[in-house]
Scaffold this motif. Structure first.
Motif, short mmCIF file in Angstrom:
data_model
loop_
_atom_site.label_atom_id
_atom_site.label_comp_id
_atom_site.label_asym_id
_atom_site.label_seq_id
_atom_site.Cartn_x
_atom_site.Cartn_y
_atom_site.Cartn_z
N SER A 153 0.83 -1.21 0.00
CA SER A 153 0.00 0.00 0.00
C SER A 153 0.86 1.26 0.00
O SER A 153 0.49 2.27 -0.60
CB SER A 153 -0.93 0.01 1.22
N LEU A 171 3.11 3.21 -7.56
CA LEU A 171 3.05 2.37 -8.75
C LEU A 171 4.42 2.35 -9.42
O LEU A 171 5.02 3.40 -9.67
CB LEU A 171 2.00 2.91 -9.72
N LYS A 183 5.74 -2.86 -7.87
CA LYS A 183 4.29 -2.71 -7.75
C LYS A 183 3.65 -2.52 -9.11
O LYS A 183 4.13 -1.75 -9.95
CB LYS A 183 3.96 -1.53 -6.84
N VAL A 184 2.54 -3.23 -9.30
CA VAL A 184 1.82 -3.17 -10.57
C VAL A 184 0.44 -2.55 -10.35
O VAL A 184 0.04 -2.25 -9.22
CB VAL A 184 1.71 -4.57 -11.21
N ALA A 185 -0.30 -2.38 -11.45
CA ALA A 185 -1.53 -1.58 -11.42
C ALA A 185 -2.61 -2.13 -10.51
O ALA A 185 -3.42 -1.37 -9.97
CB ALA A 185 -2.07 -1.43 -12.84
N ASP A 186 -2.65 -3.45 -10.29
CA ASP A 186 -3.72 -4.00 -9.45
C ASP A 186 -3.42 -3.89 -7.96
O ASP A 186 -4.21 -4.35 -7.12
CB ASP A 186 -4.01 -5.45 -9.83
N GLY A 187 -2.29 -3.28 -7.61
CA GLY A 187 -1.93 -3.12 -6.21
C GLY A 187 -1.00 -4.19 -5.67
O GLY A 187 -0.50 -4.08 -4.55
N GLY A 188 -0.77 -5.23 -6.45
CA GLY A 188 0.19 -6.26 -6.08
C GLY A 188 1.57 -5.91 -6.60
O GLY A 188 1.85 -4.76 -6.96
N ARG A 239 5.21 -13.40 -7.27
CA ARG A 239 4.00 -12.59 -7.44
C ARG A 239 3.39 -12.38 -6.05
O ARG A 239 3.10 -13.35 -5.34
CB ARG A 239 3.00 -13.30 -8.36
N ASP A 243 0.25 -10.76 -4.09
CA ASP A 243 -1.09 -10.21 -4.25
C ASP A 243 -1.23 -8.95 -3.39
O ASP A 243 -0.46 -8.74 -2.45
CB ASP A 243 -2.14 -11.24 -3.82
N PRO A 244 -2.20 -8.10 -3.68
CA PRO A 244 -2.38 -6.87 -2.89
C PRO A 244 -2.53 -7.11 -1.39
O PRO A 244 -2.19 -6.25 -0.59
CB PRO A 244 -3.65 -6.25 -3.49
N ASP A 245 -3.04 -8.29 -1.00
CA ASP A 245 -3.21 -8.59 0.43
C ASP A 245 -1.98 -9.24 1.04
O ASP A 245 -2.00 -9.66 2.20
CB ASP A 245 -4.43 -9.46 0.66
#
Length: 379
Positions: free
Chosen positions: A193, A197, A216-221, A357, A359-361
């Motif tokens: 967070s 980007l 960091k990529v566009a989906d937040g991951g 990879r 994930d955003p979480d």
């Protein structure tokens, strides 16, 4: 010229190329200022060392490319009232070449705003020498470390943003780079967070020797890789000390007969010194703690314990097949031998260069070829 400067110059020459942008920061930063006292380990006993007691030895020690432990358990070397301490190391001044490795992996640009972890403050000082103070934010969960580092940084004219904060919790601000010189596992969603980007996270995975970099990529991951180099950092902590470990279990099973006694396929191994094997074992069977001892005539003993009650003890001479005792719900030595069998069969383990990879979480997926593992499974 100050008496410490030739030492700093030699350190810089030893860990950075003369044309590197890190050479000048190394040569100009008085590391001894950040490590006036430290804990030396001698056969498992932590002994306090005071730099001012022998200045030449102090300068020789702190300007060597080595890690110096500055906190054991909850006892800061600067505040110690006893000459010895027991427990796990909880803070240090990391060996300079490793700090530089992580900074290089971060690909810091002249306009980067970066978040780093504090520790002794030496790594923060190097970052400030490379960038402008306002571009550097340094944090630690330990208020004493932050206050002390801030004062030492101020004394040499450096004034980064300092914060008392747990890196695994909410982070204020946004950054182009986050470089954690503490191990994380799983990767906190808060780190993603706080990344802008295209920003890059550099850290090591707790319980392994793996350095990961992820952008960091566009989906937040974030996506990246496991780097070729290996590194070991202390786990992030959330209070004065780490939660109690499994030391008592090692005492319980030290000479215990196992529920299952077999002959091992491979010689006894000091797992923590075999970085790829240790890392792969942690990824596939997380949470195992290790002990190792080598006595006369190369008699080796390795112990493994897990919080679920599983344990193993293997003993053998040098390259001989060991006798293995195991107990509890799982067979830990068998898990280790599966990793070693893969290494011997395939000639390597699918770690270096593996795809990452996040994930955003914070769920982290690591894969290479047909092999994959997921860390931080969702409930």
């Amino acid at each position: 010229m100050n008496d410490w400067e030739p030492y700093a110059e030699r350190l810089a020459d030893g860990v950075a190329h003369p044309v590197s942008r890190w050479h000048a920061p190394l040569a100009a930063t008085p590391r001894h200022l950040f490590v006036p006292n430290w804990w030396a380990n001698n056969a498992g006993q932590w002994t306090l060392r005071n730099g001012s007691a022998d200045r030449e030895a102090w300068l020789s020690t702190v300007y060597a490319n080595r890690t110096l432990v500055t906190r054991v358990g909850a006892v800061h070397a600067d505040l110690a009232t006893e000459p010895t301490a027991s427990g796990l190391p909880t803070s240090s001044s990391t060996l300079p070449s490793l700090v530089l490795d992580l900074y290089r992996y971060a690909m810091i640009a002249d306009d980067s705003h970066i978040l780093v972890t504090t520790g002794s403050g030496y790594g923060t000082a190097l970052a400030c020498r490379r960038l402008q103070d306002r571009q550097v934010t340094s944090l630690d969960v330990d208020a004493h470390l932050v206050k002390t580092a801030a004062g030492r940084l101020d004394s040499i004219g450096l004034h980064p943003n300092m914060a008392v904060c747990d890196i695994t919790g909410p982070l204020s601000g946004s950054y182009d780079r986050i470089i954690a010189t503490v191990s994380l596992n799983p990767v906190p969603a808060s780190c993603l967070s706080a990344l802008r980007l295209g920003g890059r996270l550099v850290t090591t995975l707790a319980g392994t020797g793996l350095i990961i970099t992820a952008d960091k990529v566009a989906d937040g991951g974030a996506v990246g890789r496991v780097e070729q180099e290996r590194a070991g950092f202390m786990r992030t902590r959330h209070g004065e000390d780490y939660a109690p470990g499994l030391s008592e279990r090692f005492t319980e099973i030290r000479d215990q007969e196992g529920e299952e006694i077999t002959t091992g396929r491979y010689p006894v191994l000091n797992v923590r010194e075999a970085w790829d094997v240790w890392s792969m074992l942690e990824l596939t069977s997380p949470g195992i703690e290790h002990r190792f001892w080598e006595g006369a005539d190369h008699l080796r003993t390795a112990w493994m314990v897990h919080a679920d009650g599983s344990w193993a003890r293997a003993q053998g001479v040098w390259s001989d097949s060991p006798t293995v005792h195991q107990g509890g719900p799982r067979r830990l030595w068998d898990a280790l031998e599966r990793v070693r069998n893969r290494l011997n069969t395939e000639g390597g383990l699918p770690l270096s260069g593996a795809r990452v990879r996040i994930d955003p979480d914070g769920i982290c997926h690591i894969s290479r070829g047909a092999w994959s593992v997921t860390l931080g499974e969702r409930a």
